[in-house]
Write a protein that holds these residues in place. Structure first.
Motif, PDB file in Angstrom:
ATOM      1  N   TYR A 493      12.898  -4.684   0.750  1.00  0.00           N
ATOM      2  CA  TYR A 493      12.088  -4.234   1.884  1.00  0.00           C
ATOM      3  C   TYR A 493      10.621  -4.631   1.733  1.00  0.00           C
ATOM      4  O   TYR A 493      10.010  -5.188   2.649  1.00  0.00           O
ATOM      5  N   ASN A 494      10.022  -4.310   0.580  1.00  0.00           N
ATOM      6  CA  ASN A 494       8.591  -4.584   0.405  1.00  0.00           C
ATOM      7  C   ASN A 494       8.280  -6.074   0.409  1.00  0.00           C
ATOM      8  O   ASN A 494       7.205  -6.489   0.856  1.00  0.00           O
ATOM      9  N   VAL A 495       9.206  -6.880  -0.082  1.00  0.00           N
ATOM     10  CA  VAL A 495       9.025  -8.332  -0.031  1.00  0.00           C
ATOM     11  C   VAL A 495       9.006  -8.790   1.425  1.00  0.00           C
ATOM     12  O   VAL A 495       8.181  -9.626   1.827  1.00  0.00           O
ATOM     13  N   ALA A 496       9.906  -8.237   2.232  1.00  0.00           N
ATOM     14  CA  ALA A 496       9.920  -8.574   3.655  1.00  0.00           C
ATOM     15  C   ALA A 496       8.642  -8.115   4.331  1.00  0.00           C
ATOM     16  O   ALA A 496       8.054  -8.832   5.152  1.00  0.00           O
ATOM     17  N   LEU A 497       8.184  -6.918   3.987  1.00  0.00           N
ATOM     18  CA  LEU A 497       6.977  -6.367   4.598  1.00  0.00           C
ATOM     19  C   LEU A 497       5.773  -7.271   4.377  1.00  0.00           C
ATOM     20  O   LEU A 497       5.033  -7.588   5.325  1.00  0.00           O
ATOM     21  N   VAL A 498       5.555  -7.710   3.141  1.00  0.00           N
ATOM     22  CA  VAL A 498       4.377  -8.526   2.871  1.00  0.00           C
ATOM     23  C   VAL A 498       4.480  -9.885   3.557  1.00  0.00           C
ATOM     24  O   VAL A 498       3.469 -10.475   3.964  1.00  0.00           O
ATOM     25  N   ASN A 499       5.688 -10.392   3.743  1.00  0.00           N
ATOM     26  CA  ASN A 499       5.839 -11.654   4.470  1.00  0.00           C
ATOM     27  C   ASN A 499       5.553 -11.480   5.956  1.00  0.00           C
ATOM     28  O   ASN A 499       5.037 -12.402   6.592  1.00  0.00           O
ATOM     29  N   ILE A 500       5.859 -10.336   6.516  1.00  0.00           N
ATOM     30  CA  ILE A 500       5.459 -10.052   7.903  1.00  0.00           C
ATOM     31  C   ILE A 500       3.942 -10.035   8.001  1.00  0.00           C
ATOM     32  O   ILE A 500       3.353 -10.656   8.892  1.00  0.00           O
ATOM     33  N   LEU A 501       3.303  -9.324   7.079  1.00  0.00           N
ATOM     34  CA  LEU A 501       1.843  -9.205   7.104  1.00  0.00           C
ATOM     35  C   LEU A 501       1.182 -10.554   6.885  1.00  0.00           C
ATOM     36  O   LEU A 501       0.070 -10.792   7.368  1.00  0.00           O
ATOM     37  N   ASN A 502       1.880 -11.447   6.169  1.00  0.00           N
ATOM     38  CA  ASN A 502       1.356 -12.789   5.931  1.00  0.00           C
ATOM     39  C   ASN A 502       1.843 -13.784   6.980  1.00  0.00           C
ATOM     40  O   ASN A 502       1.647 -14.991   6.835  1.00  0.00           O
ATOM     41  N   GLU A 503       2.526 -13.244   8.002  1.00  0.00           N
ATOM     42  CA  GLU A 503       3.004 -14.004   9.167  1.00  0.00           C
ATOM     43  C   GLU A 503       4.032 -15.069   8.814  1.00  0.00           C
ATOM     44  O   GLU A 503       4.150 -16.083   9.503  1.00  0.00           O
ATOM     45  N   ASN A 504       4.797 -14.818   7.767  1.00  0.00           N
ATOM     46  CA  ASN A 504       5.930 -15.682   7.436  1.00  0.00           C
ATOM     47  C   ASN A 504       7.184 -14.947   7.912  1.00  0.00           C
ATOM     48  O   ASN A 504       7.934 -14.358   7.135  1.00  0.00           O
ATOM     49  N   PHE A 505       7.417 -15.014   9.211  1.00  0.00           N
ATOM     50  CA  PHE A 505       8.447 -14.180   9.825  1.00  0.00           C
ATOM     51  C   PHE A 505       9.861 -14.649   9.477  1.00  0.00           C
ATOM     52  O   PHE A 505      10.769 -13.830   9.354  1.00  0.00           O
ATOM     53  N   LYS A 506      10.062 -15.931   9.301  1.00  0.00           N
ATOM     54  CA  LYS A 506      11.391 -16.427   8.929  1.00  0.00           C
ATOM     55  C   LYS A 506      11.786 -15.915   7.553  1.00  0.00           C
ATOM     56  O   LYS A 506      12.927 -15.502   7.333  1.00  0.00           O
ATOM     57  N   LYS A 507      10.834 -15.945   6.612  1.00  0.00           N
ATOM     58  CA  LYS A 507      11.113 -15.447   5.259  1.00  0.00           C
ATOM     59  C   LYS A 507      11.377 -13.946   5.302  1.00  0.00           C
ATOM     60  O   LYS A 507      12.288 -13.441   4.605  1.00  0.00           O
ATOM     61  N   ALA A 508      10.612 -13.235   6.119  1.00  0.00           N
ATOM     62  CA  ALA A 508      10.811 -11.788   6.226  1.00  0.00           C
ATOM     63  C   ALA A 508      12.196 -11.473   6.763  1.00  0.00           C
ATOM     64  O   ALA A 508      12.899 -10.590   6.239  1.00  0.00           O
ATOM     65  N   GLU A 509      12.615 -12.177   7.814  1.00  0.00           N
ATOM     66  CA  GLU A 509      13.931 -11.936   8.409  1.00  0.00           C
ATOM     67  C   GLU A 509      15.046 -12.255   7.407  1.00  0.00           C
ATOM     68  O   GLU A 509      16.008 -11.489   7.252  1.00  0.00           O
ATOM     69  N   LYS A 510      14.913 -13.371   6.721  1.00  0.00           N
ATOM     70  CA  LYS A 510      15.919 -13.766   5.727  1.00  0.00           C
ATOM     71  C   LYS A 510      16.011 -12.724   4.619  1.00  0.00           C
ATOM     72  O   LYS A 510      17.115 -12.363   4.171  1.00  0.00           O
ATOM     73  N   THR A 511      14.871 -12.229   4.179  1.00  0.00           N
ATOM     74  CA  THR A 511      14.839 -11.235   3.105  1.00  0.00           C
ATOM     75  C   THR A 511      15.516  -9.942   3.538  1.00  0.00           C
ATOM     76  O   THR A 511      16.285  -9.347   2.779  1.00  0.00           O
ATOM     77  N   LEU A 512      15.243  -9.503   4.750  1.00  0.00           N
ATOM     78  CA  LEU A 512      15.851  -8.265   5.237  1.00  0.00           C
ATOM     79  C   LEU A 512      17.349  -8.423   5.475  1.00  0.00           C
ATOM     80  O   LEU A 512      18.126  -7.496   5.236  1.00  0.00           O
ATOM     81  N   ASN A 513      17.761  -9.587   5.926  1.00  0.00           N
ATOM     82  CA  ASN A 513      19.188  -9.803   6.223  1.00  0.00           C
ATOM     83  C   ASN A 513      20.053  -9.781   4.966  1.00  0.00           C
ATOM     84  O   ASN A 513      21.247  -9.507   5.046  1.00  0.00           O
TER      85      ASN A 513
END
Length: 576
Positions: A493-513
């Motif tokens: 979760y936290n890895v996805a969160l920081v990628n959202i905040l850093n605007e790397n939305f593809k990485k965030a989505e992949k991490t959450l999935n």
């Protein structure tokens, strides 16, 4: 007549001034403001505010001033930001000049510390224009509505540090004894001086008692040696013959023990035992060690002679010559090397894991400190762990138990009790595990900078705290550092969160999935959908989040991440 003219002039000035301000009020809707970002956001515990404005041509009176007082208003309070002045070209005093003919631009920025009450805050501006003695408010303007606080939504999944127990599930205990041989012979003579020696006899007796106690024998080692003053080939054969003699001696001994009345030995017959027999030849290492530990005055000379000669035959010749010169070598060093050494390797009896787990709760007096610490690891239930660590700390004054008690209490959210446990031992405060746990304590209390200090101490002591540092760096606004901290963490979760905040939305989505999903993971996927204008992704994941936790409906209604969907019928329906 003169006084009438003066009066008319003053009236004219007043009318002109009034007209100037009124015109600015009337045309105020021509002033444009841009707020960056459009919706305010938290970053590092602060709200950064930046507003740019543009005045149209022929708007700003040349002698007018406008005082700007931006205010952040929220339930229960307001914060006035730094005011600033705009002025026409002919106005006196300080301020940013706005040209009447061409118009002009201005900007202001400020930061305020964020508190949870500010989530629904609005940024407003109600400028006051002044011209001569006249003043008027130009118009109340809402510059921003609400604050996106996603950066504060870290999951407190800090990793506490458990001090390891030293319990061995399998412990090999070895007892040794030796028998000795005359020079150049392999026949066992119990009347030989060394075999009659009190210490030698006691070691053999202890070895037999060790076997009698009935521990399971893993294996037995037989190592046969020769002293190094003879010819190497002869000594090699001699040690082989001594090993065979040692095997016969051992089997005779084992059979006698087996036949003893009320025997408890852990074997049915000698042939069932694993016996490792080695003829090791000349014992050069034993010779060197014995000389080093001896009181021979010339031992440095002896050691130098042996070490400087690479030819084995010459070494052996040198030993023979030195034995003639130095009586200590002949009488004290060499005889003890002509031996067979027995190592009885037994498995120390242990309680089963089931017994250890039961005793730790019901009969803790049966266990030692390492068994108690190990017992706690056999339970999943934190209440049981707390009971075991509490008793261990009390009964053994064990700082590891105090640390581990604090670690479990942290996981249970008992922060004050955890702090009390962690502070009980001076030894504990200096351990890497305690440093990490103090960091977790401060992180959970929201003291993230203080937590970073403890985590860095833990890392200096060799304990990895990178994941926990990542959590702190998210909240402190150090997103690149957090991503680096999470380099070895995936599907989190936290890895996805920081990628959202850093605007790397593809990485965030992949991490959450690839993460194990619960309500907050689905909610964060909806945030990714909102930031990427994917309405389907928003609705599907909010629905899943609400099924897991209906309380998130209220959060979503006021969450400015979803401000674009406030008037969406589907959004309205699912948040009811």
């Amino acid at each position: 007549m003169k006084s009438i003219k003066i009066l008319l002039f003053l009236i004219g000035v007043a009318v002109m001034s009034s007209c100037g301000i009124n015109k600015m009020v009337k045309n105020y809707d021509g002033v444009n403001y841009t707020t960056t970002p459009e919706t305010l956001q938290t970053h590092g515990g602060e709200i950064a505010i930046k507003v740019e404005g543009t005045f149209p041509a022929k708007y700003f009176h040349t002698k007018a001033t406008v005082e700007m007082k931006p205010v952040l208003q929220y339930d229960g309070g307001s914060i006035e930001l730094n005011p600033f002045i705009l002025k026409g070209e002919k106005a006196e005093g300080e301020g940013t000049v706005i040209n009447k003919k061409t118009g002009g631009k201005f900007s202001f920025s400020d930061k305020v510390n964020y508190t949870p009450e500010m989530e629904n805050a609005v940024l407003v501006l109600n400028p006051t224009a002044k011209l001569k003695k006249k003043e008027a408010t130009l118009g109340n303007t809402k510059l921003a509505d609400g604050v996106i606080n996603t950066s504060t939504k870290v999951k407190h999944s800090e990793k506490t540090a458990i001090a390891a127990d030293k319990y061995e599930k399998v412990t090999i205990v070895t007892k040794s004894g030796s028998i000795y041989f005359p020079q150049n012979h392999h026949n066992y003579n119990k009347w030989l001086a060394l075999n009659k020696n009190k210490d030698s006899k006691q070691k053999l007796s202890d070895m037999k008692d060790f076997i009698r106690q009935g521990w399971e024998i893993r294996d037995i080692d037989i190592n046969a040696w020769a002293s190094p003053e003879g010819e190497e080939t002869f000594n090699s054969e001699l040690s082989q013959k001594r090993s065979e003699k040692g095997m016969r001696y051992l089997k005779t001994t084992l059979k006698k023990l087996l036949k003893e009345k009320d025997s408890k030995v852990a074997y049915g017959k000698c042939d069932d035992l694993k016996i490792n027999i080695q003829a090791r030849g000349e014992d050069w290492n034993g010779f060197m060690a014995a000389v080093k530990e001896s009181d021979i005055k010339e031992k440095s000379t002896i050691l130098n002679v042996v070490n400087s000669e690479s030819d084995l035959a010459k070494k052996e010749e040198g030993i023979r010559k030195m034995a003639l010169v130095y009586g200590e070598i002949s009488n004290d060093i060499l005889p003890a090397l002509r031996r067979v050494e027995f190592n009885i390797n037994c498995l120390e009896p242990k309680f089963t894991d089931k017994e250890i787990a039961d005793f730790a709760i019901n009969n803790p007096e049966k266990l030692d400190v390492e068994e108690m610490l190990y017992a706690a690891t056999l339970y999943v239930d934190n209440a049981k762990k707390i009971e075991i660590y509490t008793n261990t700390a009390k009964n053994f004054k064990c700082y590891r138990a105090l640390n581990n008690l604090g670690a479990i209490l942290l996981l249970e959210g008992e922060l004050n009790k955890a702090e009390k446990a962690l502070n009980k031992s001076k030894d504990l405060k200096h351990s890497a595990e305690a440093c990490k746990n103090f960091g977790v304590l401060e992180s959970k209390r929201g003291n993230f900078k203080k937590a970073v200090g403890f985590y860095n101490k833990a890392q200096d002591k060799g304990l990895d705290a990178s994941y926990d540092l990542g959590i702190c760096n998210i909240v402190l606004g150090n997103y690149d550092a957090a991503i680096s901290n999470f380099a070895n963490t995936n599907c989190n979760y936290n890895v996805a969160l920081v990628n959202i905040l850093n605007e790397n939305f593809k990485k965030a989505e992949k991490t959450l999935n690839c993460s194990e999903k619960g309500a907050v993971e689905y909610y964060l996927l909806a945030v990714v959908g909102a930031r990427t204008n994917n309405e389907t992704m928003v609705m599907q994941n909010l629905n899943k989040a609400f099924k897991e936790d209906a309380n998130l409906k209220a959060a979503a209604k006021k969450d400015r991440e979803f401000i674009k969907f406030y008037n969406n019928a589907d959004f309205t329906n699912i948040t009811k």
